[in-house]
Write a protein that holds these residues in place. Structure first.
Motif, PDB file in Angstrom:
ATOM      1  N   LEU A 168      45.243  24.798  45.022  1.00  0.00           N
ATOM      2  CA  LEU A 168      43.937  24.524  45.609  1.00  0.00           C
ATOM      3  C   LEU A 168      42.998  23.931  44.562  1.00  0.00           C
ATOM      4  N   THR A 169      42.008  23.185  45.033  1.00  0.00           N
ATOM      5  CA  THR A 169      40.966  22.649  44.163  1.00  0.00           C
ATOM      6  C   THR A 169      39.705  23.487  44.354  1.00  0.00           C
ATOM      7  N   PHE A 170      39.169  24.032  43.276  1.00  0.00           N
ATOM      8  CA  PHE A 170      38.050  24.955  43.386  1.00  0.00           C
ATOM      9  C   PHE A 170      37.310  25.042  42.061  1.00  0.00           C
ATOM     10  N   LYS A 171      36.139  25.684  42.089  1.00  0.00           N
ATOM     11  CA  LYS A 171      35.389  25.990  40.888  1.00  0.00           C
ATOM     12  C   LYS A 171      35.209  27.497  40.781  1.00  0.00           C
ATOM     13  N   ARG A 172      35.255  28.011  39.574  1.00  0.00           N
ATOM     14  CA  ARG A 172      35.043  29.438  39.348  1.00  0.00           C
ATOM     15  C   ARG A 172      33.553  29.770  39.496  1.00  0.00           C
ATOM     16  N   ASN A 173      33.253  30.800  40.279  1.00  0.00           N
ATOM     17  CA  ASN A 173      31.889  31.298  40.405  1.00  0.00           C
ATOM     18  C   ASN A 173      31.757  32.513  39.499  1.00  0.00           C
ATOM     19  N   GLU A 174      31.263  32.282  38.295  1.00  0.00           N
ATOM     20  CA  GLU A 174      31.161  33.353  37.310  1.00  0.00           C
ATOM     21  C   GLU A 174      30.131  34.402  37.720  1.00  0.00           C
ATOM     22  N   ALA A 175      29.091  33.985  38.436  1.00  0.00           N
ATOM     23  CA  ALA A 175      28.024  34.905  38.815  1.00  0.00           C
ATOM     24  C   ALA A 175      28.517  36.006  39.741  1.00  0.00           C
ATOM     25  N   PHE A 176      29.591  35.737  40.475  1.00  0.00           N
ATOM     26  CA  PHE A 176      30.119  36.721  41.415  1.00  0.00           C
ATOM     27  C   PHE A 176      31.485  37.251  40.976  1.00  0.00           C
ATOM     28  N   SER A 177      31.807  37.123  39.696  1.00  0.00           N
ATOM     29  CA  SER A 177      33.116  37.545  39.207  1.00  0.00           C
ATOM     30  C   SER A 177      32.996  38.655  38.184  1.00  0.00           C
ATOM     31  N   THR A 178      33.854  39.646  38.300  1.00  0.00           N
ATOM     32  CA  THR A 178      33.923  40.695  37.293  1.00  0.00           C
ATOM     33  C   THR A 178      34.582  40.149  36.033  1.00  0.00           C
ATOM     34  N   THR A 179      34.263  40.745  34.907  1.00  0.00           N
ATOM     35  CA  THR A 179      34.891  40.343  33.644  1.00  0.00           C
ATOM     36  C   THR A 179      36.165  41.130  33.368  1.00  0.00           C
ATOM     37  N   GLU A 180      36.529  42.029  34.273  1.00  0.00           N
ATOM     38  CA  GLU A 180      37.770  42.785  34.106  1.00  0.00           C
ATOM     39  C   GLU A 180      38.976  41.864  34.237  1.00  0.00           C
ATOM     40  N   ALA A 181      40.039  42.192  33.528  1.00  0.00           N
ATOM     41  CA  ALA A 181      41.246  41.376  33.568  1.00  0.00           C
ATOM     42  C   ALA A 181      41.914  41.493  34.936  1.00  0.00           C
ATOM     43  N   PRO A 182      42.277  40.374  35.548  1.00  0.00           N
ATOM     44  CA  PRO A 182      42.943  40.424  36.853  1.00  0.00           C
ATOM     45  C   PRO A 182      44.332  41.036  36.762  1.00  0.00           C
ATOM     46  N   ASN A 183      44.777  41.572  37.864  1.00  0.00           N
ATOM     47  CA  ASN A 183      46.169  41.987  37.979  1.00  0.00           C
ATOM     48  C   ASN A 183      47.065  40.760  37.940  1.00  0.00           C
ATOM     49  N   SER A 184      48.348  40.981  37.744  1.00  0.00           N
ATOM     50  CA  SER A 184      49.295  39.879  37.738  1.00  0.00           C
ATOM     51  C   SER A 184      49.511  39.347  39.151  1.00  0.00           C
ATOM     52  N   TYR A 185      50.006  38.133  39.241  1.00  0.00           N
ATOM     53  CA  TYR A 185      50.337  37.539  40.538  1.00  0.00           C
ATOM     54  C   TYR A 185      51.379  38.400  41.248  1.00  0.00           C
ATOM     55  N   GLU A 186      52.291  38.962  40.483  1.00  0.00           N
ATOM     56  CA  GLU A 186      53.327  39.817  41.073  1.00  0.00           C
ATOM     57  C   GLU A 186      52.724  41.080  41.672  1.00  0.00           C
ATOM     58  N   ASP A 187      51.742  41.674  40.985  1.00  0.00           N
ATOM     59  CA  ASP A 187      51.051  42.841  41.539  1.00  0.00           C
ATOM     60  C   ASP A 187      50.383  42.491  42.864  1.00  0.00           C
TER      61      ASP A 187
END
Length: 321
Positions: A57-76
């Motif tokens: 997909l084509t998108f932009k990251r919205n930092e204002a609405f994003s936590t700084t915690e590390a994401p889970n893996s794609y497999e999780d």
């Protein structure tokens, strides 16, 4: 079939508690017994095809609405799911959703709005640009993940249909396709799955209509092609494979409230001070957090108290659970 592999340093692999969450209201045994009664040796055996392919997909990251915690893996994120339309076990959605066809797709808009009708997914999402938001997801079963969703703000989409002054709630419905969704063949829930939000909740900037995860279109097991994400609510308030959105004057029914009203209310807000009738909500298990998946304190509104607490000012959050 998607196989979850142990992470480096996680020699024990998947813990038993990760496979079947504690206190699940409708257990996998219910579904398997129904399958055996119908002469099927197992849902997975009957539906062995892998989940559908995804595209970038084509998108932009919205930092204002994003936590700084590390994401889970794609497999999780794609291998440990609640999606009862494909089975009650956490690995069932990935194993059993291969026959589901998320394209082409239409969404019906109905109820108290000036613009109603049936729209293709492309027309439904126009002209909104996709954005990525990294949200926490906290399940009522006391496990959690951090997930990079891609989607569009729900409120922006709903405004296009010009809801009237009578529109106090927004109701959602999942597609009904027992031929492709084997879980719908068994009465584990009252199908099709339905969910709802108060309209001010739906219009809150955090509410998201997700079409992707990890920069790719949603896999079938994650709710392809369109699902709801409300990060301050428990995970079951995230209806998947949405085919109908209706503006209503009265509070709409919701699937888990229909099935167990004493355990699951309309609001489903994350509140560590209100226990589930059969277990505590004070702590949670972060999936993928290491060998022992250490429990961490649950945050009020899943950590989004600043953004949403005003929606519930003056309400009894123990009574309105």
């Amino acid at each position: 079939m998607l196989i979850k592999r142990p992470r480096p340093g996680d020699s024990a692999g998947i813990l038993p508690s990760q496979i079947t969450a504690e206190g699940t209201y409708l257990s996998r045994r219910t579904l398997l017994q129904a399958a055996l009664a119908a002469g099927v040796t197992g849902i997975g055996a009957a539906w062995p095809e892998p989940a559908s392919a995804t595209t970038d997909l084509t998108f932009k990251r919205n930092e204002a609405f994003s936590t700084t915690e590390a994401p889970n893996s794609y497999e999780d994120v794609t291998g440990y799911n609640n999606f009862y339309e494909f089975g009650t076990g956490k690995s069932d959605p990935a194993a059993n959703s291969g026959r589901f066809k998320p394209t082409p797709w239409t969404v019906t808009i109905s109820g108290e709005a000036e613009t109603t009708g049936k729209f293709t997914l492309e027309d439904f999402l126009k002209p909104h640009a996709l954005e990525e938001r990294v949200y926490r997801l906290r399940c009522v079963e006391a496990w959690s993940m951090v997930i990079p969703w891609v989607g569009v703000p729900l409120g922006d989409v709903l405004k296009r249909f010009k809801p009237t002054s009578k529109a106090k709630y927004v109701a959602f419905k999942t597609v009904m396709r027992p031929s492709e969704m084997p879980g719908q063949r068994y009465a584990v829930l009252d199908w099709p799955y339905v969910e709802g939000l108060r309209i001010d909740e739906a219009m809150n900037p955090l509410s998201l209509l997700a079409v992707g995860v990890y920069g790719k279109t949603l896999p079938n097991q994650n709710g392809a092609p369109l699902r709801l994400v409300t990060p301050w609510k428990y995970g079951f308030k995230g209806i998947k494979s949405i085919v109908e959105i209706s503006f209503t004057e009265k509070e709409p029914p919701t699937s888990w409230n229909i099935s167990a009203s004493h355990e699951y209310g309309f609001y489903a807000n994350v509140n560590p001070n209100v226990d589930h009738p059969r277990w505590s909500q004070a702590r949670e298990r972060r999936i993928g957090a290491g060998l022992f998946n250490a429990r961490i304190p649950t945050q009020m509104f899943n950590g989004y108290e600043k953004e949403v607490a005003g929606l519930y000012r003056g309400m009894d959050l123990a009574k309105n659970y």
